[in-house]
Design a protein around this motif. Structure first.
Motif, PDB file in Angstrom:
ATOM      1  N   SER A  37      -8.913  -5.813  -1.444  1.00  0.00           N
ATOM      2  CA  SER A  37      -8.789  -5.031  -0.321  1.00  0.00           C
ATOM      3  C   SER A  37      -7.290  -4.836   0.113  1.00  0.00           C
ATOM      4  CB  SER A  37      -9.490  -5.700   0.876  1.00  0.00           C
ATOM      5  OG  SER A  37      -9.224  -6.935   1.274  1.00  0.00           O
ATOM      6  N   LEU A  38      -6.238  -5.846  -0.469  1.00  0.00           N
ATOM      7  CA  LEU A  38      -4.920  -5.562  -0.127  1.00  0.00           C
ATOM      8  C   LEU A  38      -4.379  -4.265  -0.488  1.00  0.00           C
ATOM      9  CD1 LEU A  38      -3.050  -8.826  -0.857  1.00  0.00           C
ATOM     10  CD2 LEU A  38      -3.221  -7.790   1.564  1.00  0.00           C
ATOM     11  N   ALA A  39      -5.013  -3.641  -1.563  1.00  0.00           N
ATOM     12  CA  ALA A  39      -4.252  -2.588  -2.300  1.00  0.00           C
ATOM     13  C   ALA A  39      -5.206  -1.579  -2.532  1.00  0.00           C
ATOM     14  CB  ALA A  39      -3.420  -3.108  -3.406  1.00  0.00           C
TER      15      ALA A  39
ATOM     16  N   GLY B  14      -4.623   6.087   0.761  1.00  0.00           N
ATOM     17  CA  GLY B  14      -6.098   5.802   1.441  1.00  0.00           C
ATOM     18  C   GLY B  14      -6.230   4.221   1.946  1.00  0.00           C
ATOM     19  N   THR B  15      -5.923   3.501   1.063  1.00  0.00           N
ATOM     20  CA  THR B  15      -5.954   2.072   1.499  1.00  0.00           C
ATOM     21  C   THR B  15      -5.191   1.792   2.736  1.00  0.00           C
ATOM     22  OG1 THR B  15      -6.471   1.210  -0.780  1.00  0.00           O
ATOM     23  CG2 THR B  15      -5.831  -0.212   0.603  1.00  0.00           C
ATOM     24  N   ILE B 260       2.057  -4.551   5.009  1.00  0.00           N
ATOM     25  CA  ILE B 260       1.670  -3.162   5.637  1.00  0.00           C
ATOM     26  C   ILE B 260       0.146  -3.177   5.431  1.00  0.00           C
ATOM     27  CG2 ILE B 260       1.805  -0.808   5.150  1.00  0.00           C
ATOM     28  CD1 ILE B 260       4.869  -0.841   5.204  1.00  0.00           C
ATOM     29  N   LYS B 261      -0.421  -2.570   6.398  1.00  0.00           N
ATOM     30  CA  LYS B 261      -1.997  -2.460   6.371  1.00  0.00           C
ATOM     31  C   LYS B 261      -2.297  -1.296   7.234  1.00  0.00           C
ATOM     32  CE  LYS B 261      -3.780  -5.726   9.363  1.00  0.00           C
ATOM     33  NZ  LYS B 261      -4.141  -7.250   9.574  1.00  0.00           N
ATOM     34  N   ALA B 271       1.733  -4.450  -0.895  1.00  0.00           N
ATOM     35  CA  ALA B 271       0.936  -4.748  -1.977  1.00  0.00           C
ATOM     36  C   ALA B 271       0.585  -3.537  -2.648  1.00  0.00           C
ATOM     37  CB  ALA B 271      -0.394  -5.514  -1.546  1.00  0.00           C
ATOM     38  N   PHE B 272       1.344  -3.256  -3.763  1.00  0.00           N
ATOM     39  CA  PHE B 272       1.205  -1.854  -4.306  1.00  0.00           C
ATOM     40  C   PHE B 272      -0.151  -2.058  -5.367  1.00  0.00           C
ATOM     41  CE2 PHE B 272       5.745  -1.751  -3.497  1.00  0.00           C
ATOM     42  CZ  PHE B 272       5.747  -0.405  -2.874  1.00  0.00           C
ATOM     43  N   GLY B 273      -0.591  -3.092  -5.821  1.00  0.00           N
ATOM     44  CA  GLY B 273      -1.742  -3.362  -6.686  1.00  0.00           C
ATOM     45  C   GLY B 273      -1.280  -2.973  -8.054  1.00  0.00           C
TER      46      GLY B 273
END
Lengths: 565, 565
Positions: A37-39, B14-15, B260-261, B271-273
């Motif tokens: 869910s972080l990314a 989006g996230t 950042i969220k 968190a870029f994934g």
């Protein structure tokens, strides 16, 4: 799920209706750095439905194995139903590290559990905690009873079918054997095998490909590539592939064959869309599926880095993929620096186990394709020009396999005559310059050699066309030395070597004492203007050569063949 | 829409709930090679909704400008509403080449219309067909009345606010001025400007960053990087960035700051994934938005090619992006060849306008970061080790800016003493070898030098640490010559130069007569085993050096400083 290449490939799979594809998604909501869910906050089901997939969901993948099993069966059934043509996606909700003390945590991803926890888990799941790397008998028995037995039945059915096929369709069966890995019907060997080398190329193939004469019209090597590729794809029915939405520019297509589309997979052409990374990755899949298949994929050279990860996989996995990369230099017109590869040849050359071939004219383009299909255990990148290039008198397709060869010599030695041959004894040259060049710069280097020779009677200038540095490296030291002119003559030092390529110079210090290249980004102007701007004209090259000869006058030049000790 | 990087970026948008983002999609159903349906059959609306976007549709983008206008207004309103946090997507159905004779066809994409058709179209749309490159008065008047007037109002309101802010919050205002581009309140200059150089770095910054002594414990440069980066991110509040889901390995994070969220953008970590390409592209966007911002992004060196397209854009656009790339060689453990970069340093070095820095210990890591933040007009790639490296006695942070420097000499000259200095006169060395090395191989090269020196009293061995070849190239010829030892001494030839780097050798022929590297893919084993396998031990390097000295005994060695003429 997050990597762009997966989005590209899954979108295309949906468009092409690949109903045989079943993907299981281990939906554990955890990634290395923490909760997804972080990314990642996607509605994955909706996304795959948007791609045109059918989506199944398993709520409890930790223990409800029956549901996983049933979902796979259902997915296979649906995907194969006539007219559905939807790839199948099964999202299986699981707990990462289920049953361990780190269950549901991101550290379950990579941190070893430790001996005590492994013992505890083995006890928990009913395994002997004292045994390591063993398979319980009951597992073996289960697979004997199920997979092994089933595979024998399936194999027998296939072999029977194939034997009937070989009798009913003898010519089609022969074609399969000619172009695919050795396939033996049931009567011969127990199982058809896809392991080993693919069949050798049809004999006389190179002779039947296009060859050019000096008087043939000048044309871009991308255009020669179109002609050669068309001939080659007729000879080799296992060639399949396509372009990343620049086919009108790269010109590499299997003529007369349709595009693959949902429900009709008889075509040999694939419209990949603007998806370089997936295109290269799909080519890997095709080559790995059956090494007899020869996937080719095309885009502009400057876009190759968009899929470099997949090119690396091709090289590391010994896959015979052909990258047709056009617009290979600053001669691309007004698109400017974003479309002018400077560093790309070096980036590809730096990769182990790939051949990078930049042909100078039509004959070398033929030689490049021949080397590519003949090189079973590695990928090949072809760098082709957008602009027209003259057909060179000394070019030979077969020479591409040597990587580099002398294509021009102001001393005009006879065929086979070397730098230390009779010509030199007679003429008493006091200086020799060797220009080593590739692709669109070879004809400019030859013109520069002629200019230089006119202005200095003591100077002999040789031009080496070096379409493939990797193949040249593989040649015996004696051949390399002969080509580079590293021996001294009776009246002179060894040849000074100048490299000329319209790209960055990094890959040339191995082969040249002085390099001429471009170590900045390009500029935006018509191609002839850009070439002039960077000095890539006969006059500009001659000037650089004169400067190099002056700087190194009387100085020592290293024997570059010694470098790779 | 088809490129994976767009999927990666849009999913993350989006996230993160980027409600200020409005994307217009020119949905004309055509791409270069034909109708998009060949390769693209997505339900785009559904896909973007799956990403967490709000989607708007305009049916007739050819003539219904009011709907486009209203959709944009609506999107801006929705995106900014408290609690919605959805990026906004507007799909505008259009006809490519609308109104021309190639309307709706793929050739409208790139083929010029021709003079006659341009004249016809101008007449059709009510323009003067005889005028080229002109703007009708009524257009200028319209924009004067709308955009120009509106921008003046907005600017005045901003300036008023900013002036009040500067008075009410003087210390915050000062901080903004210290770390961002010169910002002047309304009373000074008419408009705040973001054009120009960012502010200079705080004075004495380098001194305040961590420095290491020889007796400090050995540690991986990725670990030193963590320490240095933490200090640097405290000094420079404009540093923001994150990792592609390998933060636990790359260790580069702004400590004490949240991620950042959606709805909370106060954090400095992202968190870029697993999205390298979008990560690099987003870093470009941050640097381009305001050059005072210093984006950093981290992953393994071997994964840098997944986003090479975006790295190229950073270099071509002069963006100050810092790539923190760890696991930079064969010392990565059992992951094996897929995780061992061989070619990657060369691939980055071949790109113009980027500095590639591979520090050898803690001090050089400090120097690397300092060079990165100080280098305003280009990106910097840091290549950092996974394995521990000793703190080297001769290493200096400030020397990183010179690109390369003598870090060890078996003749132990005093500070500032050159190769031609007193030491050599006295000792009468007959041979000099210079080992030029980077990162994790520098300490091995020093140990090899000590071994070599013991076995041959006539041989002087110098070790050059070369953390950045690009910065070294920029040094004056005299300095480069001094460092490489290209001058001859009273009793000997110029130094023979051997390069030692655990990666491909292509980038080293420019700087060394003989190269020691790895021109194949790696192998899978614990890191020490892999180093041994490839000969990267003090003994292995010494052996290679002896071989090189023997091959070149009495032979000419080129003056490499002359190469770039």
């Amino acid at each position: 799920m997050q990597e762009g290449v997966a989005s590209e490939a899954c979108s295309l799979a949906g468009t092409l209706g690949l109903g045989n594809l079943v993907v299981l998604y281990d939906n554990n909501k955890i990634q290395i750095d923490g909760p997804t869910s972080l990314a990642f906050n996607e509605d994955v089901k909706k996304r795959f439905e948007a791609y045109g997939w059918e989506v199944h969901e398993v709520e409890n993948g930790d223990t409800d194995f029956r549901s996983i099993h049933d979902s796979i069966d259902q997915a296979k059934d649906h995907g194969r139903q006539e007219g559905i043509n939807k790839p199948q996606f099964i999202s299986v909700r699981t707990t990462i590290g289920y049953g361990s003390k780190v269950a549901g945590q991101n550290k379950a991803h990579g941190t070893p559990l430790g001996d005590a926890e492994i013992v505890r888990m083995k006890e928990q799941w009913g395994f002997d905690p004292n045994k390591k790397f063993y398979m319980p008998d009951q597992v073996e028995k289960y697979y004997q009873r199920t997979a092994h037995q089933r595979s024998q039945e399936v194999r027998k059915a296939w072999n029977d079918l194939f034997t009937r096929y070989s009798k009913q369709f003898p010519s089609e069966f022969k074609e399969l054997n000619d172009h695919f890995l050795p396939i033996k019907p049931a009567s011969g060997s127990p199982i058809p095998t896809f392991i080993g080398q693919p069949p050798t190329l049809p004999s006389g193939l190179l002779d039947r490909l296009p060859h050019y004469k000096q008087e043939d019209k000048a044309e871009a090597t991308r255009k020669s590539s179109e002609t050669v590729f068309t001939a080659l794809s007729k000879e080799l029915p296992t060639i399949i592939g396509g372009a990343a939405d620049v086919l009108g520019s790269t010109l590499a297509t299997v003529k007369g064959s349709p595009y693959i589309k949902a429900g009709d997979y008889t075509g040999r052409n694939i419209a990949f869309g603007v998806r370089e990374h997936a295109m290269f990755a799909i080519a890997n899949g095709i080559a790995a599926f059956n090494p007899s298949l020869i996937p080719y994929v095309s885009t502009f050279l400057v876009f190759a880095p968009y899929g470099l990860g997949a090119i690396r996989i091709a090289a590391i996995s010994h896959l015979r993929v052909i990258y047709v990369l056009t617009h290979d230099s600053i001669g691309v017109g007004e698109d400017g620096p974003t479309h002018q590869p400077i560093e790309t040849l070096t980036q590809l050359r730096s990769l182990p186990n790939i051949n990078v071939i930049r042909p100078a004219d039509g004959n070398e383009t033929t030689g490049a394709y021949f080397a590519a299909v003949d090189g079973f255990a590695h990928p090949t990148a072809l760098a082709l020009s957008r602009q027209a290039l003259p057909q060179l008198p000394g070019s030979k397709a077969i020479n591409v396999k040597k990587g580099a060869y002398v294509i021009f010599d102001t001393a005009s030695p006879k065929e086979g005559e070397t730098i230390d041959g009779q010509v030199e004894q007679e003429q008493k040259w006091s200086k020799i310059l060797t220009i080593i060049s590739t692709g669109s710069e070879v004809h400019l280097s030859i013109a520069a050699a002629q200019l230089l020779s006119k202005s200095d009677a003591q100077l002999r200038v040789r031009v080496v066309s070096a379409p493939c540095l990797e193949l040249f490296r593989e040649q015996p030291a004696e051949y390399r030395s002969q080509v580079l002119g590293t021996q001294s003559g009776p009246h002179r030092q060894p040849s000074l070597i100048l490299s000329v390529e319209a790209g960055d110079t990094i890959s040339w210090y191995e082969f040249a004492h002085v390099t001429m290249g471009i170590d900045t980004f390009g500029v935006s102007a018509p191609d002839k203007e850009v070439y002039k701007h960077f000095g890539f004209t006969p006059e500009g090259i001659a000037e650089k050569a004169k400067k190099a000869l002056k700087v190194f006058e009387g100085a020592n030049v290293a024997d570059l063949v010694k470098l790779r000790i």
